[in-house]
Write a protein that holds these residues in place. Sequence first.
Motif, PDB file in Angstrom:
ATOM      1  N   ASP A 272      12.285  -4.693  14.042  1.00  0.00           N
ATOM      2  CA  ASP A 272      12.262  -5.752  13.449  1.00  0.00           C
ATOM      3  C   ASP A 272      11.205  -5.050  12.288  1.00  0.00           C
ATOM      4  N   ILE A 273      10.258  -4.354  12.294  1.00  0.00           N
ATOM      5  CA  ILE A 273       9.390  -3.755  11.434  1.00  0.00           C
ATOM      6  C   ILE A 273      10.212  -2.881  10.629  1.00  0.00           C
ATOM      7  N   THR A 274      11.102  -2.142  10.941  1.00  0.00           N
ATOM      8  CA  THR A 274      11.795  -1.072  10.250  1.00  0.00           C
ATOM      9  C   THR A 274      12.797  -1.677   9.485  1.00  0.00           C
ATOM     10  N   ASN A 275      13.485  -3.001  10.022  1.00  0.00           N
ATOM     11  CA  ASN A 275      14.369  -3.629   9.008  1.00  0.00           C
ATOM     12  C   ASN A 275      13.871  -4.349   8.183  1.00  0.00           C
ATOM     13  N   GLY A 276      12.662  -4.855   8.396  1.00  0.00           N
ATOM     14  CA  GLY A 276      12.018  -5.496   7.514  1.00  0.00           C
ATOM     15  C   GLY A 276      11.407  -4.689   6.247  1.00  0.00           C
ATOM     16  N   ASN A 277      11.371  -3.492   6.437  1.00  0.00           N
ATOM     17  CA  ASN A 277      10.873  -2.546   5.340  1.00  0.00           C
ATOM     18  C   ASN A 277       9.338  -2.664   5.316  1.00  0.00           C
ATOM     19  N   VAL A 278       8.646  -2.834   6.314  1.00  0.00           N
ATOM     20  CA  VAL A 278       7.294  -3.165   6.569  1.00  0.00           C
ATOM     21  C   VAL A 278       6.565  -1.874   6.958  1.00  0.00           C
ATOM     22  N   VAL A 316       8.751 -11.326   0.239  1.00  0.00           N
ATOM     23  CA  VAL A 316       8.042 -10.603  -0.888  1.00  0.00           C
ATOM     24  C   VAL A 316       8.635  -9.172  -1.496  1.00  0.00           C
ATOM     25  N   ALA A 317       8.619  -9.488  -2.992  1.00  0.00           N
ATOM     26  CA  ALA A 317       9.482  -8.425  -3.484  1.00  0.00           C
ATOM     27  C   ALA A 317       8.628  -7.627  -4.517  1.00  0.00           C
ATOM     28  N   ASP A 318       7.281  -8.174  -4.923  1.00  0.00           N
ATOM     29  CA  ASP A 318       6.678  -7.799  -5.876  1.00  0.00           C
ATOM     30  C   ASP A 318       5.303  -6.874  -5.561  1.00  0.00           C
ATOM     31  N   ARG A 319       5.412  -6.395  -4.239  1.00  0.00           N
ATOM     32  CA  ARG A 319       4.257  -5.632  -3.599  1.00  0.00           C
ATOM     33  C   ARG A 319       4.723  -4.983  -2.261  1.00  0.00           C
ATOM     34  N   GLU A 320       3.869  -3.999  -1.845  1.00  0.00           N
ATOM     35  CA  GLU A 320       4.488  -3.425  -0.635  1.00  0.00           C
ATOM     36  C   GLU A 320       4.111  -4.457   0.706  1.00  0.00           C
ATOM     37  N   ARG A 321       5.067  -4.579   1.390  1.00  0.00           N
ATOM     38  CA  ARG A 321       5.259  -5.397   2.616  1.00  0.00           C
ATOM     39  C   ARG A 321       4.268  -4.447   3.848  1.00  0.00           C
ATOM     40  N   THR A 322       2.825  -4.947   4.217  1.00  0.00           N
ATOM     41  CA  THR A 322       2.096  -4.069   5.183  1.00  0.00           C
ATOM     42  C   THR A 322       1.709  -5.119   6.336  1.00  0.00           C
ATOM     43  N   LEU A 323       1.662  -4.661   7.386  1.00  0.00           N
ATOM     44  CA  LEU A 323       1.119  -5.267   8.548  1.00  0.00           C
ATOM     45  C   LEU A 323       0.038  -4.252   8.984  1.00  0.00           C
ATOM     46  N   GLU A 340      -3.032  -8.490   9.949  1.00  0.00           N
ATOM     47  CA  GLU A 340      -3.192  -8.999   8.493  1.00  0.00           C
ATOM     48  C   GLU A 340      -1.764  -8.557   7.852  1.00  0.00           C
ATOM     49  N   ASP A 341      -1.325  -9.417   6.966  1.00  0.00           N
ATOM     50  CA  ASP A 341      -0.024  -9.538   6.495  1.00  0.00           C
ATOM     51  C   ASP A 341      -0.217  -9.428   4.845  1.00  0.00           C
ATOM     52  N   THR A 342       0.783  -9.094   4.259  1.00  0.00           N
ATOM     53  CA  THR A 342       0.874  -9.112   2.645  1.00  0.00           C
ATOM     54  C   THR A 342       1.496 -10.325   2.132  1.00  0.00           C
ATOM     55  N   GLY A 343       1.936 -11.108   2.996  1.00  0.00           N
ATOM     56  CA  GLY A 343       3.006 -12.372   2.651  1.00  0.00           C
ATOM     57  C   GLY A 343       2.413 -13.144   1.804  1.00  0.00           C
ATOM     58  N   PRO A 344       2.773 -14.392   1.489  1.00  0.00           N
ATOM     59  CA  PRO A 344       2.335 -15.250   0.475  1.00  0.00           C
ATOM     60  C   PRO A 344       1.345 -15.982   0.713  1.00  0.00           C
TER      61      PRO A 344
END
Length: 403
Positions: A272-278, A316-323, A340-344
Amino acid sequence: MDWPVQIHSSFDGHDLDSTSKACLCDLGVQMGNRKALNRHRLPPDQPPDLAQIYDTIPIGLAFLSPDCRYLQINQRMTEICGIPVADHLGRSVRETLPRLAEQVESIVQSVIATGEPITGIEVSGERPDETGTDRFWTTSWQPLKAGDGTIIGVNVAAEEITHRKRTQAALAFANISRQTTMDAMTASIAHEINQPLAAVVTNATAGLRWLAHSPPNLDEAKMCLERVVNDGHRASAIVASVRGLFGKNTSERVRVDPNEIIREVLSHVHGDITNGNVALQTALAKKLPQVLADRIQLQQVLSNLVLNALEAMSEVADRERTLIVKSDRQEPDAVLLTLEDTGPGIDPAYLDRIFDPFFTTKAKGMGMGLAICRSIIKTHGGDLWASSKASAGTILHLTLPIA
């Protein structure tokens, strides 16, 4: 003026409540004039006279003229209406109980028109001394006839059933709430079980593709089959964990390494992490103390939190997706895990509500996942809460007491 009075009772042994009220109405007939009452008055050494019985009986009694004016009323009826006796006598129902007048007038007109009693009819409305609160009464209405059969008024017997009605409504609401909770719980559990089952299908499909190669890639196929077995065991463990949760069974709690649980969960959701480009970052404290926990339940909580974070970042498309997953010791006697996530992020107004059952900010979902997660952590003696990041995203904090 003395009215000749004809008493009508219809006791047949089949409907004690309505018949009793009809008899009480007949008793009130005799209060219409004092001479009739005196004829029935007992000697002083005998039981109370009819006037005393009428005034103290625990059912509201009143005698209404054909134009719905109170000619007689007992103390209990004034308590039901919330108006003193003096404010009733000689006045109409429309003057004393305007919110009930239409119902009462309709019933009285029906009794006078047909000459037949009406029993067991429910009346509801507001009392003059209360606003915004409906009360409920079950009532019986008995015509008072003169010797020539002319109807000269209607006797009323009323019993308040407000408490009973409110209790019934509360029970009905509780049943609906319980059913809604069970439906939501079932949906949430199905979602939890679906995760490893979906992984089973994914890995089995990949294994078939490796076997279809020419020549077959047995090593890759074997790895896929091993993941299928692991995911199957994970689904079985989830079922056992849910059963233990509802049974409040703490016998499976053992000393576990929180970092080990984190690594297992991240391994399970690696696809899921890989498929979500996280991008995944971990900062796990060394020599972290063990905690006493149900291993499967703790895995499910962390898995749910991670998947929620991945879902939050999916748009999220305007910044890196990071967990970012961290572990550390929280003095004096607890372990702190954070995700911690970088979601909305979450509206600050909702931070205290996202763990409430049925509350959700998602377009889809029942709002039970985080509620169950917090419930599990609470049963372990820990806590689970959320905070907003300064930039963008959410931080989930989970504490567990050291074993």
